[in-house]
Write a protein that holds these residues in place. Structure first.
Motif, PDB file in Angstrom:
ATOM      1  N   LEU A 424     111.621  12.331  54.949  1.00 54.23           N
ATOM      2  CA  LEU A 424     110.556  13.217  55.188  1.00 54.23           C
ATOM      3  C   LEU A 424     111.160  14.597  55.577  1.00 54.23           C
ATOM      4  N   ALA A 425     111.982  14.692  56.310  1.00 62.48           N
ATOM      5  CA  ALA A 425     112.684  15.988  56.692  1.00 62.48           C
ATOM      6  C   ALA A 425     113.316  16.728  55.391  1.00 62.48           C
ATOM      7  N   GLU A 426     113.568  15.931  54.345  1.00 66.52           N
ATOM      8  CA  GLU A 426     114.340  16.540  53.033  1.00 66.52           C
ATOM      9  C   GLU A 426     113.026  17.572  52.669  1.00 66.52           C
ATOM     10  N   ARG A 427     111.910  17.101  52.539  1.00 63.04           N
ATOM     11  CA  ARG A 427     110.968  17.860  52.022  1.00 63.04           C
ATOM     12  C   ARG A 427     110.025  18.857  52.996  1.00 63.04           C
ATOM     13  N   ILE A 428     110.559  18.891  54.243  1.00 62.36           N
ATOM     14  CA  ILE A 428     109.871  19.901  54.878  1.00 62.36           C
ATOM     15  C   ILE A 428     110.701  21.139  55.006  1.00 62.36           C
ATOM     16  N   VAL A 429     109.979  22.232  54.720  1.00 62.18           N
ATOM     17  CA  VAL A 429     110.227  23.559  54.381  1.00 62.18           C
ATOM     18  C   VAL A 429     109.768  24.481  55.541  1.00 62.18           C
ATOM     19  N   THR A 430     110.317  25.061  56.540  1.00 58.12           N
ATOM     20  CA  THR A 430     109.834  25.943  57.530  1.00 58.12           C
ATOM     21  C   THR A 430     110.000  27.302  57.230  1.00 58.12           C
ATOM     22  N   THR A 431     109.026  28.114  57.828  1.00 54.32           N
ATOM     23  CA  THR A 431     109.227  29.260  57.576  1.00 54.32           C
ATOM     24  C   THR A 431     108.483  30.331  58.669  1.00 54.32           C
ATOM     25  N   SER A 432     108.822  31.458  59.049  1.00 52.38           N
ATOM     26  CA  SER A 432     108.406  32.155  60.019  1.00 52.38           C
ATOM     27  C   SER A 432     108.540  33.575  59.893  1.00 52.38           C
ATOM     28  N   GLY A 504     105.265  20.444  40.013  1.00 52.84           N
ATOM     29  CA  GLY A 504     105.438  18.947  39.879  1.00 52.84           C
ATOM     30  C   GLY A 504     106.333  18.462  40.992  1.00 52.84           C
ATOM     31  N   ALA A 505     106.744  19.275  42.074  1.00 52.35           N
ATOM     32  CA  ALA A 505     107.584  18.850  43.278  1.00 52.35           C
ATOM     33  C   ALA A 505     107.008  19.106  44.466  1.00 52.35           C
ATOM     34  N   ARG A 506     106.824  18.179  45.431  1.00 53.68           N
ATOM     35  CA  ARG A 506     106.332  18.180  46.461  1.00 53.68           C
ATOM     36  C   ARG A 506     107.034  18.657  47.492  1.00 53.68           C
ATOM     37  N   LEU A 507     106.432  20.009  48.236  1.00 52.39           N
ATOM     38  CA  LEU A 507     107.009  20.254  49.774  1.00 52.39           C
ATOM     39  C   LEU A 507     106.041  19.989  50.680  1.00 52.39           C
ATOM     40  N   LEU A 508     106.707  20.092  52.156  1.00 51.28           N
ATOM     41  CA  LEU A 508     105.715  20.092  53.166  1.00 51.28           C
ATOM     42  C   LEU A 508     106.129  21.037  53.955  1.00 51.28           C
ATOM     43  N   PRO A 509     105.311  22.146  53.598  1.00 51.69           N
ATOM     44  CA  PRO A 509     105.643  23.573  54.282  1.00 51.69           C
ATOM     45  C   PRO A 509     105.060  23.579  55.852  1.00 51.69           C
ATOM     46  N   VAL A 510     105.869  23.925  56.746  1.00 53.38           N
ATOM     47  CA  VAL A 510     105.566  24.223  58.188  1.00 53.38           C
ATOM     48  C   VAL A 510     105.776  25.799  58.489  1.00 53.38           C
ATOM     49  N   GLY A 511     104.661  26.339  59.018  1.00 57.88           N
ATOM     50  CA  GLY A 511     104.874  27.748  59.395  1.00 57.88           C
ATOM     51  C   GLY A 511     104.630  28.115  60.779  1.00 57.88           C
ATOM     52  N   THR A 512     105.350  28.923  61.357  1.00 55.06           N
ATOM     53  CA  THR A 512     105.122  29.291  62.819  1.00 55.06           C
ATOM     54  C   THR A 512     104.886  30.767  62.837  1.00 55.06           C
ATOM     55  N   LEU A 513     104.001  31.098  63.871  1.00 57.76           N
ATOM     56  CA  LEU A 513     103.804  32.406  64.232  1.00 57.76           C
ATOM     57  C   LEU A 513     102.952  32.476  65.388  1.00 57.76           C
TER      58      LEU A 513
END
Length: 795
Positions: A424-432, A504-513
């Motif tokens: 799961l963690a591999e496809r999580i990408v965070t940004t802020s 065609g490639a899945r990401l699970l984005p997580v953003g914070t603000l």
């Protein structure tokens, strides 16, 4: 024998006709309602050649395009000729169920890459889509060639500030494979734009690392410049004011001749050059700017041999090819029936054959069909990809503390995922936007690193300077740090959240603000949701509970924004176990594609999925030691549960959401000394409770008399004559609607005015959120002025 050049020229005329006729049909032929339909014939004509050069020549299947909103009729016409759009949709342009006024990924039938409509948003989206593509490639997940992310931009659209925020962010992240093509027609909605903007654009883009290619003159004008007097004519055009050039284009060849003969009196070479053209040919020559020369545009674009970002400034005349061309009022102008009839005859369109794909094209139909079948862009068909879902069923149990804020719990949950759920963690990408540490992303970043195309070490660590943050930058990093621009955050989340469909490639984005600054990026948030992008947004700190920061950092309206925003499931948990449950559910919810049977069995449209918004707080709360079972999880996800169920005969209940939980719990305890059976309702999502209530009401109207939503089930336990106090660290309307479910007398507590600095206790007292205010509200609901119980309201 017809050549490809002949075919492309015929297609260019055809798309101009179809776009113009589409708008005319919608406004003058098809039955319409009480107001005008509109359609922007001039703005469509302005970009006709550019769109033709791209879709019939330059584009490859992996390229993605954000079409200028007002050019949508030309886009739909091109897709119709390519077989990706139906005649029925064209006939229904701007009607219910027809082709959309502005290209829409979610509502149009043809192959729209990026929705546009809120000007500037689609432009910035292409930059962040390119960054998303690079992220996927760096992690080894892009199994197809890199495409160019292309925006077709109106020159007046470049007034939008979010475009320049995106430019700066692209410069920081080595933006590649991005083209912005400016329709430089020097007109806006209300008139003619300022002179000299081309130089400003050139300087700005060059400063941000872009190559700038100006395409000003078409091949006919370039040939004329080679004739005696041609250099002087070019100098005159270069010095001509935008307004005058537009006005002369509108007036036509005779007006051009009169003006040029005055200005070149005594210059025999220029006068002879002008005299060599009839009036119509002279008008055509002076309107032959490069943006209307599809062959020149295509040749220039084919000549590009690098992946650096490019800004093409393409000179055009707004309304080119139509009688509206150049008029300063042509933006919303609609051609008359007589003008349409003249255009029909000029294009050789037989009456009754207005929609036929090949009518008016004096070329063999087989040649045209063969050409369209071979168009490079269309070789892969519709380019909506899918990607397997990422397994999100593993439950993560982060190290729990007895006293914890939801913001801290958020960081611990992500860190635990990085440690214990690698798939799961591999496809999580965070940004802020420069607030990763202050929104508790630090532990996640320490474990996963920052994404960068080139590895960079942490200089502070190399210099042996103590720091809890390990700012290691490398291609395998899973956090992308942005500058302080919330529009960029939401636009990037939109691009990342469409990676499965675009690439065609899945990401699970997580953003914070910070929660209050949702309002700064609200247009981009709405845009991301309109695209059906999938992401998780953790907004923290929130409310006046962020006490010492003062009113500028304290959010009030965001709970209402969360409830009103389509495509966004909004939660405001109070405790860490609630948050863990929501995040576990959220990573699955983000991946649902809505392809299954649509059932309203839980009234929340959960089959479709969407984005998730978590409104969190920095105030530490004492945690509740309790089992996490299926019933608890269902209550948290569906929007609420009874923390303390009301007893039979109870006179009041308190409904709270989020960080004010201790105040509600304490008030209930104090009230219990004199009032029996006070209920305490934990509302984890006012959004989902309300959505379920509305959906159940619609179901009952359709005849499903047994439909019952979560909130109705919950409040059925409270006697109808009981009072209901709602409390939230936000606008009170977010929960006040609960009184309308069964008609309970309701007093809603919340924040209605700007906050100020101070201790949490002081601000709760000031805004009436503290336990004493809750007690007072409950007693006021339950007792009259003479101390007697209020009688139940009459039915």
């Amino acid at each position: 024998m017809a050549t490809n050049a002949d075919i492309r020229a015929a297609l260019e005329k055809k798309t101009l006709w179809l776009a113009t006729w589409m708008i005319h049909h919608a406004n003058a032929i098809r039955p319409k309602g009480q107001i005008k339909v509109g359609g922007h014939q001039a703005s469509s004509a302005s970009m006709n050649a550019i769109l033709n050069a791209l879709y019939f020549d330059v584009l490859r299947p992996e390229d993605r395009v954000a079409v200028k909103p007002h050019a949508s009729p030309v886009f739909h016409a091109i897709q119709y000729l390519l077989g990706n759009q139906s005649r029925q949709q064209l006939e229904g342009f701007r009607a219910f169920g027809g082709a959309q006024p502005y290209p829409s990924r979610t509502k149009d039938q043809d192959d729209v890459d990026f929705s546009t409509g809120s000007v500037g948003m689609g432009v910035a989206m292409t930059a962040f889509a390119s960054l998303t593509q690079d992220y996927l490639a760096a992690h080894g997940w892009l199994d197809r060639a890199k495409g160019r992310m292309i925006a077709l931009v109106g020159d007046a659209e470049l007034d939008e500030g979010n475009i320049y925020e995106a430019l700066l962010e692209g410069a920081k992240h080595d933006l590649r494979n991005c083209w912005w093509i400016i329709d430089y027609n020097r007109q806006s909605l209300d008139g003619v734009v300022s002179d000299g903007l081309n130089a400003r654009f050139r300087d700005i883009f060059t400063a941000c690392g872009w190559e700038v290619i100006e395409l000003k003159y078409g091949s006919k004008l370039q040939a004329a410049f080679e004739q005696p007097g041609g250099a002087k004519l070019r100098d005159w055009i270069d010095g001509c004011e935008n307004a005058l050039y537009s006005a002369l284009c509108f007036k036509g060849g005779a007006a051009w001749r009169a003006r040029l003969e005055i200005d070149f009196a005594g210059n025999n070479d220029v006068l002879a050059l002008i005299a060599s053209y009839e009036d119509a040919a002279l008008g055509e020559l002076m309107g032959n700017l490069a943006g209307h020369d599809a062959a020149l545009l295509a040749a220039t674009m084919h000549a590009v041999e690098h992946d650096r970002p490019i800004c093409f400034i393409c000179y055009t005349v707004k309304g080119h090819g139509l009688p509206l061309a150049g008029h300063k009022d042509n933006h919303a102008g609609i051609m008359t029936a007589a003008q349409i009839e003249t255009l029909r005859q000029a294009h050789g369109i037989a009456e009754g054959a207005e929609w036929d794909r090949f009518s008016g094209m004096d070329l063999p139909e087989k040649k045209l069909s063969d050409f369209l079948r071979a168009v490079p862009f269309n070789q892969s068909g519709l380019r909506r990809y899918t990607a397997p879902a990422i397994e999100a069923d593993q439950r993560i149990a982060p190290r729990a503390k007895p006293v914890l804020s939801t913001q801290e719990a958020f960081g611990q949950i992500l860190a635990a995922i990085a440690q214990d759920a690698p798939a799961l963690a591999e496809r999580i990408v965070t940004t802020s936007p420069d607030v990763s540490v202050s929104t508790n992303l630090g532990p996640w970043i320490n474990k996963t690193g920052l994404f960068a195309k080139a590895e960079r070490t942490d200089v502070f660590r190399e210099e042996q300077i103590a720091s809890v943050q390990k700012w290691q930058r490398h291609m395998a990093g899973r956090h992308v740090e942005l500058g302080i621009a919330e529009n960029n955050l939401f636009t990037f989340l939109g691009a990342l959240g469409l990676s499965h469909s675009l690439f065609g490639a899945r990401l699970l984005p997580v953003g914070t603000l910070y929660d209050p600054f949702i309002c700064r990026g609200l247009d981009a948030l709405n845009y991301a949701c309109y695209q059906d992008a999938r992401f998780m947004l953790a907004a923290t700190p929130s409310g006046v509970s962020l006490s010492h920061e003062g009113g500028a950092h304290q959010s009030i309206s965001t709970p209402l924004i969360g409830m009103a925003q389509d495509g966004l499931a909004t939660f405001e948990p109070a405790f860490a176990d609630e948050l863990a449950t929501i995040m576990h559910w959220g990573f699955d919810y983000m991946q649902r594609d809505g392809s299954g049977t649509q059932e309203e069995k839980n009234w929340l449209r959960d089959e479709r999925g969407g984005a998730v918004y978590l409104r969190l707080s920095t105030v530490p709360l004492e945690q509740i030691d309790r089992p996490i079972d299926a019933e608890f999880e269902a209550g948290v996800i569906d929007g609420g549960y009874w923390l303390r169920p009301p007893e039979p005969g109870s006179r009041a209940a308190i409904a709270y959401t989020g960080v004010v939980a201790p105040e509600a719990i304490a008030a209930a305890g104090l009230l219990s000394e004199t009032m029996r059976g006070i209920g305490v309702l934990a509302v984890t999502s006012a959004d989902r409770l309300n959505a379920g209530w509305q959906a159940a009401e619609r179901a009952r109207q359709r005849g499903d008399v047994g439909a019952c939503s979560r909130v109705e089930t919950l409040l059925s336990a409270l006697p109808r004559d009981a009072g209901l106090v709602t409390v939230t660290d936000g606008h009170p309307v977010a929960l006040s609607w609960l009184g309308g479910v069964y008609g309970h007398r309701t007093k809603s507590l919340g924040v209605e005015h700007f906050g100020q600095a101070g201790k949490v206790e002081d601000l709760y007292h000031h805004h009436g959120l503290d336990r004493n205010a809750i007690m007072h509200a409950a007693r006021a609901l339950c007792f009259g002025g003479d101390g007697r119980y209020l009688q139940p309201l009459a039915c």
